[in-house]
Design an enzyme around this catalytic site. Structure first.
Site, mmCIF file in Angstrom:
data_model
loop_
_atom_site.group_PDB
_atom_site.id
_atom_site.type_symbol
_atom_site.label_atom_id
_atom_site.label_comp_id
_atom_site.label_asym_id
_atom_site.label_seq_id
_atom_site.Cartn_x
_atom_site.Cartn_y
_atom_site.Cartn_z
ATOM 1 N N SER A 1 37.990 31.517 46.374
ATOM 2 C CA SER A 1 39.137 30.950 45.656
ATOM 3 C C SER A 1 39.605 29.668 46.336
ATOM 4 C CB SER A 1 40.273 31.976 45.667
ATOM 5 O OG SER A 1 41.527 31.365 45.415
ATOM 6 N N TYR B 1 46.729 37.683 48.563
ATOM 7 C CA TYR B 1 45.527 37.145 47.891
ATOM 8 C C TYR B 1 44.852 36.109 48.787
ATOM 9 C CZ TYR B 1 42.826 35.036 44.042
ATOM 10 O OH TYR B 1 41.817 34.554 43.222
HETATM 11 P P1 NAP Z 1 40.601 39.005 35.731
HETATM 12 O O1 NAP Z 1 40.593 38.362 34.398
HETATM 13 O O2 NAP Z 1 41.864 39.604 36.261
HETATM 14 O O3 NAP Z 1 39.416 40.110 35.815
HETATM 15 C C1 NAP Z 1 39.269 40.818 37.006
HETATM 16 C C2 NAP Z 1 38.264 41.919 36.747
HETATM 17 O O4 NAP Z 1 38.135 42.722 37.931
HETATM 18 C C3 NAP Z 1 38.704 42.850 35.617
HETATM 19 O O5 NAP Z 1 37.582 43.224 34.843
HETATM 20 C C4 NAP Z 1 39.249 44.050 36.382
HETATM 21 O O6 NAP Z 1 39.178 45.263 35.671
HETATM 22 C C5 NAP Z 1 38.273 44.088 37.550
HETATM 23 N N1 NAP Z 1 38.793 44.918 38.646
HETATM 24 C C6 NAP Z 1 39.974 44.782 39.283
HETATM 25 N N2 NAP Z 1 40.090 45.746 40.221
HETATM 26 C C7 NAP Z 1 38.956 46.496 40.173
HETATM 27 C C8 NAP Z 1 38.483 47.642 40.888
HETATM 28 N N3 NAP Z 1 39.197 48.222 41.852
HETATM 29 N N4 NAP Z 1 37.271 48.155 40.557
HETATM 30 C C9 NAP Z 1 36.535 47.585 39.566
HETATM 31 N N5 NAP Z 1 36.917 46.502 38.844
HETATM 32 C C10 NAP Z 1 38.128 45.975 39.161
HETATM 33 O O7 NAP Z 1 40.143 37.954 36.827
HETATM 34 P P2 NAP Z 1 39.296 36.598 36.689
HETATM 35 O O8 NAP Z 1 40.226 35.461 36.506
HETATM 36 O O9 NAP Z 1 38.141 36.796 35.760
HETATM 37 O O10 NAP Z 1 38.768 36.510 38.200
HETATM 38 C C11 NAP Z 1 37.565 37.132 38.598
HETATM 39 C C12 NAP Z 1 37.425 36.854 40.075
HETATM 40 O O11 NAP Z 1 37.572 35.442 40.300
HETATM 41 C C13 NAP Z 1 38.517 37.503 40.924
HETATM 42 O O12 NAP Z 1 37.967 37.889 42.175
HETATM 43 C C14 NAP Z 1 39.532 36.367 41.126
HETATM 44 O O13 NAP Z 1 40.288 36.567 42.307
HETATM 45 C C15 NAP Z 1 38.618 35.204 41.255
HETATM 46 N N6 NAP Z 1 39.188 33.893 40.961
HETATM 47 C C16 NAP Z 1 39.855 33.677 39.788
HETATM 48 C C17 NAP Z 1 40.318 32.371 39.528
HETATM 49 C C18 NAP Z 1 41.064 32.035 38.275
HETATM 50 O O14 NAP Z 1 41.703 30.958 38.260
HETATM 51 N N7 NAP Z 1 41.031 32.850 37.239
HETATM 52 C C19 NAP Z 1 40.084 31.351 40.431
HETATM 53 C C20 NAP Z 1 39.431 31.647 41.644
HETATM 54 C C21 NAP Z 1 38.970 32.919 41.876
HETATM 55 P P3 NAP Z 1 40.465 45.774 34.816
HETATM 56 O O15 NAP Z 1 40.592 44.841 33.676
HETATM 57 O O16 NAP Z 1 40.104 47.164 34.411
HETATM 58 O O17 NAP Z 1 41.650 45.702 35.744
HETATM 59 C C1 GCO Z 2 47.502 31.538 41.712
HETATM 60 C C2 GCO Z 2 46.207 31.632 40.954
HETATM 61 C C3 GCO Z 2 45.060 31.283 41.873
HETATM 62 C C4 GCO Z 2 43.764 31.389 41.123
HETATM 63 C C5 GCO Z 2 42.603 31.047 41.970
HETATM 64 C C6 GCO Z 2 42.602 29.638 42.440
HETATM 65 O O1 GCO Z 2 48.389 32.351 41.451
HETATM 66 O O2 GCO Z 2 47.580 30.634 42.550
HETATM 67 O O3 GCO Z 2 46.038 32.915 40.397
HETATM 68 O O4 GCO Z 2 45.055 32.109 42.982
HETATM 69 O O5 GCO Z 2 43.581 32.694 40.669
HETATM 70 O O6 GCO Z 2 42.412 31.941 43.007
HETATM 71 O O7 GCO Z 2 41.347 29.385 43.039
#
Ligand code: NAP
Ligand code: GCO
Length: 266
Positions: free
Chosen positions: A146, A159
């Site tokens: 992230s 986080y």
């Molecule tokens: P999201 O929409 O919240 O999806 C997260 C997924 O992880 C969901 O399918 C959730 O299942 C699953 N999950 C959570 N806890 C779990 C557990 N204990 N066991 C199995 N599955 C679990 O998140 P996203 O935005 O796609 O992000 C995916 C990854 O990228 C995460 O690691 C997040 O931190 C990272 N990330 C996101 C962003 C962003 O801006 N969106 C940026 C950087 C990094 P449920 O729906 O059943 O809860």
């Molecule tokens: C926040 C956001 C971020 C993104 C991502 C950025 O609240 O700042 O959720 O943490 O999820 O991780 O890279």
């Protein structure tokens, strides 16, 4: 260079939490490149929805319910994959949660839950998968880090600690298992439009943009939020033979956020 260097044909790829969002986007790209997709979700209904979504894209995914924070469930799920496909070539530790609470108001249980999913779970899942990768003589692990692997901000202490730790776990898996032809890298997405960030993009009651939405657009040279599709090429690269000599690297796919001081006020 071999023209098939980016192919994932014949590979089995497990994307944790891959029912939707970033995981689904990455898994869909892997399928396009020929991989067999495996995904899990915590929630049976969401896993069902995920199966449907993969089917609608013509992807014959193998899915199931597995809480990645529970070592026994993970070991059982890994055995199911090995029984069905015989190997796991690519692991994407994608499942993750965030809780946006000022640190001094955050309950220890909330802090621990975020660390459990974002850091301990990638340890548990990698620990279960690596022995199989050692046996087969190759493996690719991609940890979804992230911006918070490098930067802090208000309300995301758990986080940031988890994702900062995940960056170092990535480097340590590289160090400990690189000798077995296992490459472990990270992808550090910028701000991506998924359910996880939906609260940061909600329109205001007067119809104006969320202040955080404006903030991120000003901090991103590309001037926009990323999409899961923006992560597909980098993920395919790190999952393919094209990256066999890339190890312990965090590839930031952030539209330039980490390079940019931010748009000056007009
Ligand atoms: P999201 O929409 O919240 O999806 C997260 C997924 O992880 C969901 O399918 C959730 O299942 C699953 N999950 C959570 N806890 C779990 C557990 N204990 N066991 C199995 N599955 C679990 O998140 P996203 O935005 O796609 O992000 C995916 C990854 O990228 C995460 O690691 C997040 O931190 C990272 N990330 C996101 C962003 C962003 O801006 N969106 C940026 C950087 C990094 P449920 O729906 O059943 O809860
Ligand atoms: C926040 C956001 C971020 C993104 C991502 C950025 O609240 O700042 O959720 O943490 O999820 O991780 O890279």
């Amino acid at each position: 260079m071999d023209a098939n260097a980016f192919s994932l044909k014949g590979k089995v790829a497990w994307v944790t939490g891959g029912s939707y969002g970033i995981g689904f986007g990455i898994a869909s790209a892997f399928a396009t490149m020929g991989a067999q997709i495996v995904f899990n979700d915590l929630n049976p209904e969401k896993a069902e929805l995920g199966m449907k979504a993969y089917k609608e894209k013509g992807i014959d995914a193998f899915g199931g319910v597995c809480d990645v924070t529970k070592e026994e469930q993970v070991q059982e799920f890994v055995q199911k994959i090995i029984d069905k496909f015989g190997h796991i070539d690519i692991l994407v530790n994608n499942a993750g949660i965030i809780k946006r609470i000022p640190m001094t108001e955050m309950a220890v249980g909330d802090f621990r839950q975020v660390i459990d999913v974002d850091l301990v779970a990638p340890f548990i899942v990698s620990k279960a998968v690596i022995p199989h990768m050692i046996k087969q003589g190759h493996g690719k692990i991609i940890n979804i880090c992230s911006m918070m692997s490098e930067l802090g901000r208000e309300t995301v202490s758990a986080y940031a600690a988890g994702k900062g730790g995940l960056k170092m776990l990535t480097k340590n898996i590289c160090s400990e298992y690189g000798a077995y032809n296992i490459q472990c890298n990270g992808i550090g997405p910028g701000y991506i439009a998924t359910p996880q960030t939906a609260p940061l993009r909600e329109k205001q009651p007067d119809g104006s943009m969320h202040p955080f939405d404006q903030f991120i657009r000003a901090k991103t040279p590309a001037g926009r939020w990323g999409t899961p599709e923006d992560l597909q090429g980098p993920a395919v690269f790190l999952a393919s033979e094209a990256s066999d000599f890339v190890n312990g690297h965090i590839l930031y796919v952030d539209g330039g956020i980490l390079a940019y001081i931010g748009k000056q006020p007009q």
